[in-house]
Scaffold this active site. Structure first.
Site, short mmCIF file in Angstrom:
data_model
loop_
_atom_site.label_atom_id
_atom_site.label_comp_id
_atom_site.label_asym_id
_atom_site.label_seq_id
_atom_site.Cartn_x
_atom_site.Cartn_y
_atom_site.Cartn_z
N GLU A 180 0.82 -1.22 0.00
CA GLU A 180 0.00 0.00 0.00
C GLU A 180 0.85 1.27 0.00
O GLU A 180 1.23 1.78 1.06
CB GLU A 180 -0.95 0.02 1.20
CG GLU A 180 -1.83 1.27 1.24
CD GLU A 180 -2.81 1.33 2.41
OE1 GLU A 180 -2.73 0.47 3.30
OE2 GLU A 180 -3.63 2.24 2.43
N LYS A 222 -2.54 -2.09 -3.11
CA LYS A 222 -3.58 -1.22 -2.55
C LYS A 222 -3.19 0.23 -2.78
O LYS A 222 -2.51 0.85 -1.96
CB LYS A 222 -3.75 -1.52 -1.05
CG LYS A 222 -4.74 -0.60 -0.35
CD LYS A 222 -5.18 -1.17 0.99
CE LYS A 222 -6.04 -0.18 1.75
NZ LYS A 222 -6.75 -0.76 2.88
P1 13P Z 1 -9.37 4.22 4.05
O1 13P Z 1 -10.24 3.47 3.07
O2 13P Z 1 -10.14 4.87 5.16
O3 13P Z 1 -8.40 5.13 3.35
O4 13P Z 1 -8.49 3.13 4.82
C1 13P Z 1 -7.91 2.14 4.10
C2 13P Z 1 -6.65 1.74 4.74
O5 13P Z 1 -6.46 0.61 5.09
C3 13P Z 1 -5.60 2.76 4.91
O6 13P Z 1 -4.40 2.14 5.23
#
Ligand code: 13P
Length: 344
Positions: A180, A222
């Protein structure tokens, strides 16, 4: 590492009509969410809240492929003594774990952050695997402030390097890494700036994943969408976000990656759903495109729950509804008028 098994998990995480619930708010973040609904952030309240979601039948059995947990939740038991991880498994969903340990200021780069948590990560992964985790998450944070030279080359490279180190350690521990790299949407930048920065971040990240021998078939990406900064006067339309995000991803993400599960990043519930839907309507994509939302799945149930046991059915209904809407969006089958029907 058994790549075939890692791939099976990654494919299940992005199975048609399913996406991921990011319920891994750190103690600090969940306190902020609870403050907003007037609930004390005690260990029991955090447990009750998460248990409410994990027992939400329709969402969990039909639409949620996996749940990202915070360390405290991972080891917690439901009121009746069942481990929360078991509740998730019993619903047919996969337990996952956030393994980064948050961010610290990046030396030499004022205003920028590096995500930490690599020390002893392999030992921690081993314990999480034994506890039932089959995937993990590590979030890198990249801000945009072009006037200040942010993001810097240093921030992008050090964060990409850490993401790849984490991903390689996960695969060695037979855990699918969610990679991510989040480019924040908090600034005043336009969508094209977000596109350019995210492209830079993704290209650097995939280069590092290659250098560190991460098998792309055994991971899930992600990312953020290509989207206007929240403070920008020029907000891109749903179609523009969808078209630019798909173009950006096609330029950066090899087709060996089974799936891409977006973060919501501060978009409203319906915006996050509409954007995902519009992308899937474009069609002919080399990977699955689905959700891994935190706020965009939980804002409604949090409000409906507000810490009261008698509100649990209403909160579960709200969660089922958002999960269903996003499930439809992951197939390009969502329609705005379904929002008012609160079907589940
Ligand atoms: P949000 O969808 O609130 O951005 O959170 C996703 C997430 O896991 C952030 O690390």
């Amino acid at each position: 590492m058994n790549l075939a098994d890692l791939n099976k998990i990654a494919v299940a995480m992005v199975a048609p009509g399913r996406g991921i619930l990011a319920a891994d708010e750190s103690s600090g973040t969940i306190k902020k969410r609870f403050d907003a609904i007037g609930v004390e952030s005690s260990e029991d309240n955090r447990r009750d809240y998460r248990e409410m979601m994990f027992r939400s039948k329709n969402a969990m059995t039909k639409h949620i492929s996996g749940v990202i947990l915070y360390d405290e939740t991972f080891w917690q038991k439901a009121k009746d003594g069942t481990p929360l991880v078991k509740l998730i498994e019993q619903a047919g969903s996969i337990p996952g774990i956030k393994v980064d340990e948050g961010t610290q200021p990046l030396p030499g780069c004022p205003g920028e952050l590096i995500t930490v948590g690599l020390d002893k990560l392999s030992e921690r992964l081993k314990k999480y695997y034994e506890g039932g985790a089959r995937f993990a998450k590590w979030r890198a944070v990249i801000d945009i402030d072009r006037a200040k030279g942010i993001p810097s080359h240093t921030a992008i490279h050090t964060n990409a390097h850490a993401l790849a180190r984490y991903a390689a350690l996960c695969q060695q521990a037979q855990i699918v890494p969610i990679v991510e790299p989040e480019v924040l949407m908090d600034g005043a930048h336009d969508i094209d700036t977000c596109y350019a920065v995210t492209e830079w971040v993704l290209k650097t990240t995939f280069q590092e994943l290659y250098h560190q021998k991460v098998a792309l078939e055994g991971m899930v990406l992600k990312p953020n969408m290509a989207i206007s900064g929240k403070k920008s006067a020029k907000q891109a339309s749903v179609e523009e976000v969808a078209e630019k995000t798909v173009r950006m991803l096609k330029n950066c993400v090899p087709p060996a990656v089974p799936g891409i599960a977006f973060l919501s990043g501060g978009q409203s519930d319906e915006e996050a759903t509409a954007h995902l839907d519009a992308m899937n309507r474009i069609g002919d994509l080399p990977w699955k495109l689905t959700f891994s939302y935190g706020r965009a799945l939980q804002a409604a149930p949090q409000k409906a729950w507000s810490g009261k046991t008698e509100n649990v059915p209403a909160a579960q209904k709200a969660f089922d509804h958002r999960a269903y809407m996003n499930s439809l969006a992951s197939k390009g089958e969502w329609k705005a008028d379904l929002e008012s029907k609160k079907a589940a």
